[in-house]
Motif scaffolding. Structure first.
Motif, PDB file in Angstrom:
ATOM      1  N   ASP A 136     -45.631-144.074 -11.342  1.00  0.00           N
ATOM      2  CA  ASP A 136     -44.928-142.788 -11.401  1.00  0.00           C
ATOM      3  C   ASP A 136     -45.040-142.142 -12.780  1.00  0.00           C
ATOM      4  OD1 ASP A 136     -44.213-142.888  -8.780  1.00  0.00           O
ATOM      5  OD2 ASP A 136     -42.198-143.659  -9.141  1.00  0.00           O
ATOM      6  N   ILE A 137     -45.291-142.948 -13.791  1.00  0.00           N
ATOM      7  CA  ILE A 137     -45.469-142.408 -15.140  1.00  0.00           C
ATOM      8  C   ILE A 137     -46.927-141.969 -15.317  1.00  0.00           C
ATOM      9  CG2 ILE A 137     -45.068-142.868 -17.600  1.00  0.00           C
ATOM     10  CD1 ILE A 137     -43.164-145.150 -16.740  1.00  0.00           C
ATOM     11  N   LEU A 138     -47.841-142.807 -14.823  1.00  0.00           N
ATOM     12  CA  LEU A 138     -49.275-142.503 -14.945  1.00  0.00           C
ATOM     13  C   LEU A 138     -49.643-141.192 -14.244  1.00  0.00           C
ATOM     14  CD1 LEU A 138     -50.557-146.126 -14.225  1.00  0.00           C
ATOM     15  CD2 LEU A 138     -50.852-144.937 -16.392  1.00  0.00           C
ATOM     16  N   LEU A 182     -53.324-139.777 -13.278  1.00  0.00           N
ATOM     17  CA  LEU A 182     -53.835-140.997 -12.650  1.00  0.00           C
ATOM     18  C   LEU A 182     -52.890-141.375 -11.511  1.00  0.00           C
ATOM     19  CD1 LEU A 182     -55.657-143.450 -12.358  1.00  0.00           C
ATOM     20  CD2 LEU A 182     -54.409-144.558 -14.218  1.00  0.00           C
ATOM     21  N   LYS A 231     -48.152-138.502 -14.046  1.00  0.00           N
ATOM     22  CA  LYS A 231     -47.872-137.316 -14.877  1.00  0.00           C
ATOM     23  C   LYS A 231     -49.090-136.940 -15.698  1.00  0.00           C
ATOM     24  CE  LYS A 231     -43.543-136.841 -13.871  1.00  0.00           C
ATOM     25  NZ  LYS A 231     -42.935-135.633 -13.326  1.00  0.00           N
ATOM     26  N   ALA A 232     -49.944-137.940 -15.968  1.00  0.00           N
ATOM     27  CA  ALA A 232     -51.138-137.670 -16.772  1.00  0.00           C
ATOM     28  C   ALA A 232     -52.379-137.549 -15.897  1.00  0.00           C
ATOM     29  CB  ALA A 232     -51.319-138.773 -17.810  1.00  0.00           C
TER      30      ALA A 232
END
Lengths: 384, 384
Positions: free
Chosen positions: A96-98, A103, A100-101
């Motif tokens: 869920d963090i990746l 991926l 945002k970029a």
């Protein structure tokens, strides 16, 4: 929209005791060169990123470097799913963090629709990570097979699907025309389960404009040209020796889909050579004189000599330094002799197979192999 | 700028055969509540995120959920480093992609300065993941100790440091006043190496405004109040029984640093109880009658009875269901009896210790323990 569709990287795979990591580093460099050249709008990796649920840390580094190059330096969104070789929970760490970029990794949960747009057209991506039907079976009694499982997921997706958009599904499964026998399988795909319970009929994907599949190592389409395997990134067994490896370049304009296969040539190929020891050594010497280089390919040699040979592997290794295996045809029975006798670095699966073959006269069938592989993996995963 | 400084989460840790995962889930929920309440501008996790280089997948999920909550839902930048328990390469997967979304994890490489600003003031974060001096030794002959290693890193950082900004270093190390003996150590910190080679003198950090440390499990400062350990998130051994656990709330205004310790109360505490079996059972019954609840704490019981007892652990377990260990004082010699005799779920380190104690009359010193732990780990990591 131009999409690169690849799958079955199996980073960290070891074939006949040879680590593939330098071959994988090489081919992923070539892949990145191709990305640089073609500038796709998105990249799909349809499962089996790694070869094992707990990959070697060099494998982790190589995948990390590759994804960082694509997503951060080249700024191309990447859609990846876990395959049956991956650990969904581990591959999904930070997802869920990746995202945002840019991926998007679906590890063990289904991603909501991911929307991209290009030239005022909408492209919707649905990521379906590999799922054991048992996971669903515990919740829903009527889910038994992979077909049931995929049907359940596809029906869930359909409740929120816009038929006017271009709909792309990414999956890792054994898709076929049920009842037919047309798909090309290889030894290096690990069977999902025993028998037909693993097969999913292609008609389940009728409503998708493109289905990017992983699992089978031979590039092919199933049912219609838009339901497609890219095949593995490299050859991973001698059953794949005649296959061409590469990626699908998928150009989609609304509902119009064009697929071009783009070959990626490996640093070292897999080759089968056949002849007497004398013939094979002569061939190698002739080639070496001509090119000025040794043959560094991964070799499986079939020796046709009638008489006994003393340590033929030593003679061949001088000319084929990466010879992986040797087979001698004698008394109408094939003897397989792996070049490396060190049992410490052979896998339990390989050891069992050798043991079985040397102690019985029965055929070591795919079914037996599946059973043993399943048991050994269950133990090795240790993720209960 | 308000910063939460925490460390030594050791997610996935197993203490005396009890998995801490539900305690860790509970305390991380409390931590998130505190974040919600206090709204820090940044969160530091100073190493030992996991307890093992290859954590259990439930541990991976818990860390993932926690970081996702902080970074994505609460939108707070998180600065994390790997500790000596973590695998740098594995923890660092995706780090260049994750940082785009505000999660800065230094796994096995030093991060460049990360800059945040608040009220027109600049805050520079330097993340120093745990590094074995051997890694550097292979390149630089004169690096032998942890002190040498940290000196090398700090000197490298200093070449690019702005003394006008607020400079914050995040590290995982055993920092002390060399020659002094004032730091508080606990059994559950794994020794980094044998002897003084692991100790780093605090003066090395003179130029930093705040140094957020991990490794020692007891909260404390070293040398000056701005060089500080937050201590572990939970008690992880009975040597930590009197410690208070929580986090450092660090409020920094330019060069002015104020630290407040904020306690986090666990679901189950670690307690040592001492008395005769009769006394301990009576106490427990009295407390149970009063509160209407069983004592669910993790208990180490010291039995003072002179006479032989038949299976005292059974009697105690009825009242203290989470009793972890039992000690009987008899003939001036202490006998330790772990409650769970199932050798299959004991770690090799524990098994060796029990074997040593039951077969020799020598003291199982810290040095011996370190040696055995190192050997077993080297084998287990299997990451050569």
């Amino acid at each position: 929209m131009k999409i690169f569709h690849t799958s079955d990287w199996h980073i960290g795979k070891i074939v006949n005791n040879y680590s593939m990591i330098s071959d994988q580093t090489y081919i992923l460099d070539k892949f990145i060169d191709l990305v640089e050249e073609e500038k796709p709008d998105a990249i799909i990796i349809a499962g089996d990123l790694y070869d094992r649920p707990i990959p070697h840390k060099l494998a982790v580094k190589l995948l990390n470097n590759t994804l960082t190059e694509l997503v951060i330096n080249k700024k191309i969104p990447v859609f990846a799913i876990s395959g049956n070789h991956d650990s969904g929970a581990r591959v999904g760490f930070g997802s869920d963090i990746l995202r945002k970029a840019g991926l998007y990794i679906a590890g063990d949960t289904l991603y909501d629709k991911i929307e991209l747009s290009k030239n005022n057209k909408s492209f919707h991506f649905y990521l379906v990570p590999y799922t054991e039907p048992t996971i669903f079976r515990s919740k829903y009694n009527d889910i038994k097979t992979h077909q049931d499982c995929m049907e359940f997921i596809v029906n869930k997706i359909k409740t929120n699907m816009n038929p006017l958009a271009t709909n792309i599904l990414v999956g890792h499964a054994y898709v076929s025309k049920i009842g037919s026998d047309t798909v090309i399988k290889s030894e290096s795909e690990k069977p999902l389960s025993i028998g037909d319970a693993e097969v999913i009929d292609y008609s389940i994907f009728n409503d998708f404009d493109y289905v990017a599949l992983g699992h089978l190592h031979g590039r092919q389409y199933v049912g219609r040209p838009e339901i497609r395997y890219s095949g593995s990134l490299l050859k991973y067994s001698f059953s794949e020796v005649t296959q061409i490896k590469g990626i699908n370049k998928v150009e989609i304009n609304g509902k119009d889909v064009q697929v071009t296969y783009m070959e990626l040539k490996p640093k070292k190929d897999f080759k089968i050579i056949k002849g007497t020891l004398e013939e094979l050594t002569q061939q190698a010497r002739a080639a070496e004189n001509k090119t000025g280089k040794q043959n560094k390919d991964y070799i499986h040699a079939i020796l046709m000599d009638e008489e006994e040979l003393i340590n033929p592997i030593m003679a061949l290794r001088k000319l084929y330094p990466n010879i992986m295996s040797l087979e001698k045809i004698r008394d109408n029975k094939e003897f397989n002799l792996n070049t490396d006798r060190d049992y410490k670095i052979k896998s339990p699966v390989q050891l069992f197979e050798e043991f079985y073959n040397s102690h019985t006269n029965y055929i070591y069938t795919l079914k037996k192999q599946q059973y043993v592989t399943d048991v050994i993996e269950e133990v090795q995963r240790g993720e209960l």
